[in-house]
Design a protein around this motif. Structure first.
Motif, PDB file in Angstrom:
ATOM      1  N   GLY A 158      20.897  22.165  18.730  1.00 28.30           N
ATOM      2  CA  GLY A 158      19.937  22.933  19.519  1.00 28.30           C
ATOM      3  C   GLY A 158      20.521  23.444  20.819  1.00 28.30           C
ATOM      4  N   ARG A 159      21.791  23.150  21.086  1.00 27.48           N
ATOM      5  CA  ARG A 159      22.454  23.644  22.306  1.00 27.48           C
ATOM      6  C   ARG A 159      22.895  25.080  22.097  1.00 27.48           C
ATOM      7  N   ASN A 160      22.537  25.934  23.044  1.00 23.45           N
ATOM      8  CA  ASN A 160      22.831  27.356  22.877  1.00 23.45           C
ATOM      9  C   ASN A 160      24.306  27.647  23.153  1.00 23.45           C
ATOM     10  N   ILE A 161      25.035  28.003  22.112  1.00 19.95           N
ATOM     11  CA  ILE A 161      26.430  28.411  22.250  1.00 19.95           C
ATOM     12  C   ILE A 161      26.514  29.933  22.295  1.00 19.95           C
ATOM     13  N   TYR A 162      25.826  30.576  21.364  1.00 23.61           N
ATOM     14  CA  TYR A 162      25.760  32.037  21.330  1.00 23.61           C
ATOM     15  C   TYR A 162      24.302  32.477  21.163  1.00 23.61           C
ATOM     16  N   ASP A 163      24.013  33.660  21.685  1.00 24.70           N
ATOM     17  CA  ASP A 163      22.668  34.221  21.558  1.00 24.70           C
ATOM     18  C   ASP A 163      22.462  34.858  20.194  1.00 24.70           C
ATOM     19  N   ALA A 164      23.533  35.330  19.590  1.00 25.64           N
ATOM     20  CA  ALA A 164      23.433  35.959  18.267  1.00 25.64           C
ATOM     21  C   ALA A 164      24.749  35.767  17.524  1.00 25.64           C
ATOM     22  N   TYR A 165      24.644  35.702  16.221  1.00 26.41           N
ATOM     23  CA  TYR A 165      25.814  35.562  15.355  1.00 26.41           C
ATOM     24  C   TYR A 165      25.829  36.712  14.341  1.00 26.41           C
ATOM     25  N   VAL A 166      27.023  37.134  13.997  1.00 28.45           N
ATOM     26  CA  VAL A 166      27.199  38.071  12.885  1.00 28.45           C
ATOM     27  C   VAL A 166      27.842  37.255  11.774  1.00 28.45           C
ATOM     28  N   ASN A 167      27.049  36.872  10.786  1.00 24.95           N
ATOM     29  CA  ASN A 167      27.548  35.961   9.759  1.00 24.95           C
ATOM     30  C   ASN A 167      27.182  36.449   8.365  1.00 24.95           C
ATOM     31  N   ASP A 168      27.840  35.883   7.366  1.00 27.53           N
ATOM     32  CA  ASP A 168      27.636  36.324   5.985  1.00 27.53           C
ATOM     33  C   ASP A 168      26.199  36.103   5.529  1.00 27.53           C
ATOM     34  N   SER A 169      25.756  36.987   4.646  1.00 19.52           N
ATOM     35  CA  SER A 169      24.375  36.915   4.167  1.00 19.52           C
ATOM     36  C   SER A 169      24.139  35.725   3.247  1.00 19.52           C
ATOM     37  N   ASP A 170      25.211  35.042   2.806  1.00 17.55           N
ATOM     38  CA  ASP A 170      24.981  33.866   1.972  1.00 17.55           C
ATOM     39  C   ASP A 170      24.442  32.688   2.786  1.00 17.55           C
ATOM     40  N   ASN A 248      26.182  40.084   8.821  1.00 18.48           N
ATOM     41  CA  ASN A 248      24.863  40.517   9.260  1.00 18.48           C
ATOM     42  C   ASN A 248      24.520  39.878  10.590  1.00 18.48           C
ATOM     43  N   ALA A 249      23.853  40.643  11.429  1.00 14.49           N
ATOM     44  CA  ALA A 249      23.496  40.145  12.754  1.00 14.49           C
ATOM     45  C   ALA A 249      22.201  39.369  12.707  1.00 14.49           C
ATOM     46  N   MET A 250      22.165  38.229  13.380  1.00 16.48           N
ATOM     47  CA  MET A 250      20.932  37.468  13.479  1.00 16.48           C
ATOM     48  C   MET A 250      20.928  36.739  14.813  1.00 16.48           C
ATOM     49  N   ALA A 251      19.736  36.443  15.319  1.00 18.41           N
ATOM     50  CA  ALA A 251      19.581  35.799  16.615  1.00 18.41           C
ATOM     51  C   ALA A 251      19.189  34.342  16.435  1.00 18.41           C
TER      52      ALA A 251
END
Length: 257
Positions: A158-170, A248-251
């Motif tokens: 639950g510690r915030n490292i990044y605000d958003a990640y661009v990661n694989d859709s799997d 894919n980008a997700m927050a």
């Protein structure tokens, strides 16, 4: 050709060699734009949507001149070709500038895998976003294993490292089973509705089904797609998989709370 242009062309060439769809889409958009220009006078008025009308009503006189000038430079340069007219693009830029005012001066942290598409985003689009909105983007490029580990660590602690990640859709199964990320479809229709571009059209994203959970919620926006081939070597024949979104980008929820 100056150094920046040379660097940009090298990146685009690398993106093409990296099997990203972006250069092909640029060529497709160019052809579409040429076709659209020949019929724009007959269709532009008829196809006005309420969202476009809302954008057209924005008072550009209230927009910060330096932000507007920066947006115009990007619209006339890097953001071409486009299926939108310059006026339509500038209306969207004006919306972004106004929506970003409360957040100007802040910095957001984003992580993605180290591939040419994201190198381009880091070096050019992050700069465009800052010049237009005043919001800085710290875009870190990581190896795939490190990216996955940081995402798992943030989900677990639950510690915030990044605000958003661009990661694989799997990752869609993981995202839909836990409460660690914010479904984009929930956010743009709820808390973020006022700062979501009115003309954002989710069905226009290719491969959206791959980033939609079993609950029908959209967790990521398709950012790039590719197709892989397996060759038989001596015979020269190959079997190609169907194209599917990769990154894919997700927050993250911890960042959005």
């Amino acid at each position: 050709m100056n150094g920046l242009d040379r660097q940009r062309r090298q990146l685009l060439s690398a993106a093409a060699l990296g099997l990203t769809a972006w250069p092909w889409l640029r060529a497709f958009a160019s052809a579409e734009a040429a076709l659209a220009s020949s019929t724009s006078s007959a269709t532009s008025t008829a196809e006005q949507t309420p969202a476009r009308t809302r954008l057209a009503q924005l008072d550009l006189g209230e927009i910060e001149p330096q932000r507007l000038a920066a947006a115009r430079r990007w619209v006339r340069g890097e953001f071409q070709p486009s299926t939108l007219s310059e006026q339509e693009q500038m209306a969207e830029m004006a919306f972004f500038i106004q929506a970003a005012k409360p957040f100007s001066g802040q910095r957001i942290h984003v992580a993605s895998e180290t591939i040419p598409t994201h190198v381009y985003e880091q070096r050019f689009l992050a700069r465009a976003f800052f010049e237009i909105t005043g919001i800085r983007v710290q875009h870190d490029l990581l190896h795939e294993g490190e990216l996955v580990e940081r995402l798992r660590q943030q989900t677990r602690t639950g510690r915030n490292i990044y605000d958003a990640y661009v990661n694989d859709s799997d990752f869609i199964g993981t995202h839909s089973r836990n409460d660690a990320v914010v479904p984009i479809s929930d956010w743009i229709s709820g808390e973020g509705a006022e700062i979501t571009l009115p003309t954002l059209d989710l069905p226009d994203f290719i491969g959206l089904a791959f980033t939609t959970g079993p609950n029908g919620k959209v967790y990521q926006l398709p950012d790039q797609q590719f197709a892989t081939s397996i060759g038989s070597g001596s015979t020269g024949s190959s079997a190609t998989t169907s194209s599917a979104p990769s990154n894919n980008a997700m927050a993250t929820r911890s960042a959005c709370r």
